[in-house]
Design a protein around this motif. Structure first.
Motif, PDB file in Angstrom:
ATOM      1  N   GLU A  56      -0.344 -11.066 -36.487  1.00 20.41           N
ATOM      2  CA  GLU A  56      -1.470 -10.908 -36.900  1.00 20.41           C
ATOM      3  C   GLU A  56      -1.608 -10.081 -37.786  1.00 20.41           C
ATOM      4  O   GLU A  56      -2.048  -8.833 -37.955  1.00 20.41           O
ATOM      5  CB  GLU A  56      -2.662 -10.601 -35.902  1.00 20.41           C
ATOM      6  CG  GLU A  56      -3.906 -10.968 -36.125  1.00 20.41           C
ATOM      7  CD  GLU A  56      -5.120 -10.428 -35.341  1.00 20.41           C
ATOM      8  OE1 GLU A  56      -6.388 -10.634 -35.123  1.00 20.41           O
ATOM      9  OE2 GLU A  56      -4.562  -9.410 -34.769  1.00 20.41           O
ATOM     10  N   GLU A 107      -1.106 -20.678 -33.011  1.00 17.62           N
ATOM     11  CA  GLU A 107      -2.699 -20.816 -32.597  1.00 17.62           C
ATOM     12  C   GLU A 107      -2.928 -19.495 -31.190  1.00 17.62           C
ATOM     13  O   GLU A 107      -2.226 -20.039 -30.171  1.00 17.62           O
ATOM     14  CB  GLU A 107      -3.589 -21.162 -33.368  1.00 17.62           C
ATOM     15  CG  GLU A 107      -3.569 -21.523 -34.552  1.00 17.62           C
ATOM     16  CD  GLU A 107      -3.638 -23.177 -34.811  1.00 17.62           C
ATOM     17  OE1 GLU A 107      -4.234 -23.470 -36.230  1.00 17.62           O
ATOM     18  OE2 GLU A 107      -4.476 -23.800 -34.186  1.00 17.62           O
ATOM     19  N   ARG A 110       0.930 -29.547 -34.960  1.00 15.10           N
ATOM     20  CA  ARG A 110       0.296 -28.630 -33.629  1.00 15.10           C
ATOM     21  C   ARG A 110       0.785 -28.940 -32.472  1.00 15.10           C
ATOM     22  O   ARG A 110       0.776 -29.703 -31.663  1.00 15.10           O
ATOM     23  CB  ARG A 110      -1.285 -28.335 -33.445  1.00 15.10           C
ATOM     24  CG  ARG A 110      -1.933 -27.603 -34.681  1.00 15.10           C
ATOM     25  CD  ARG A 110      -3.131 -27.795 -35.351  1.00 15.10           C
ATOM     26  NE  ARG A 110      -3.566 -26.700 -36.071  1.00 15.10           N
ATOM     27  CZ  ARG A 110      -2.879 -26.814 -37.459  1.00 15.10           C
ATOM     28  NH1 ARG A 110      -2.501 -28.032 -37.845  1.00 15.10           N
ATOM     29  NH2 ARG A 110      -3.512 -25.369 -37.853  1.00 15.10           N
ATOM     30  N   ARG A 156       4.104 -20.657 -36.768  1.00 18.72           N
ATOM     31  CA  ARG A 156       2.620 -19.948 -36.731  1.00 18.72           C
ATOM     32  C   ARG A 156       2.239 -20.113 -35.252  1.00 18.72           C
ATOM     33  O   ARG A 156       2.906 -21.472 -34.303  1.00 18.72           O
ATOM     34  CB  ARG A 156       1.811 -20.094 -37.862  1.00 18.72           C
ATOM     35  CG  ARG A 156       2.375 -19.615 -39.010  1.00 18.72           C
ATOM     36  CD  ARG A 156       0.593 -20.148 -40.233  1.00 18.72           C
ATOM     37  NE  ARG A 156       1.691 -19.382 -41.335  1.00 18.72           N
ATOM     38  CZ  ARG A 156       0.957 -19.957 -42.379  1.00 18.72           C
ATOM     39  NH1 ARG A 156      -0.365 -20.016 -42.238  1.00 18.72           N
ATOM     40  NH2 ARG A 156       1.303 -19.588 -43.688  1.00 18.72           N
ATOM     41  N   THR A 198      -4.545 -16.809 -35.484  1.00 24.45           N
ATOM     42  CA  THR A 198      -2.800 -17.816 -36.176  1.00 24.45           C
ATOM     43  C   THR A 198      -2.461 -16.277 -36.365  1.00 24.45           C
ATOM     44  O   THR A 198      -2.622 -15.214 -37.254  1.00 24.45           O
ATOM     45  CB  THR A 198      -3.456 -18.133 -37.368  1.00 24.45           C
ATOM     46  OG1 THR A 198      -4.269 -19.001 -37.140  1.00 24.45           O
ATOM     47  CG2 THR A 198      -2.034 -18.686 -38.087  1.00 24.45           C
TER      48      THR A 198
END
Length: 117
Positions: A115, A83, A33, A81, A88
């Protein structure tokens, strides 16, 4: 100072691993991340692509647009992906890198996100 590029998101990048049948898949449990500041993320404008499916269960797919400011490239892949704002989101297709019309490099980056509920 621009009011458009004050948002941040977390880029989620999962490594490829092989399952017991030697198929490659993303290991989202081991994903890296990275906080990415200075972008603009908005719901896709009209006509926004929103789909509903009622085959087995009710799902809604809603589109979002991500854009960087002029002169900023972005390390974002179609397999990542995002966030953002408690959601997410998946990168929907290739990430668009617009060329600078006055020289080498990238003018800005755009990506469509989706989404899935």
């Amino acid at each position: 100072m621009s009011l458009l590029f004050h948002q941040s998101f977390v880029r989620v990048r999962a490594p490829l691993v092989k399952d017991r049948y030697s198929n490659e898949k993303r290991d989202w449990g081991s994903a890296e991340r990275t906080l990415v500041p200075g972008v603009n993320i908005q719901p896709a404008g009209v006509p926004a692509r929103s789909e509903e499916s009622t085959d087995d269960r009710q799902t809604t797919v809603t589109a979002w647009n991500l854009q960087t400011r002029e002169g900023v490239d972005l390390d974002l892949l179609e397999t990542d992906r995002v966030e953002f704002d408690g959601m997410t989101l998946e990168v929907d297709g290739k990430v668009g890198r617009w060329p600078d019309p006055f020289g080498p490099g990238v003018h800005h980056v755009e990506a469509r996100l989706k989404e899935v509920d």
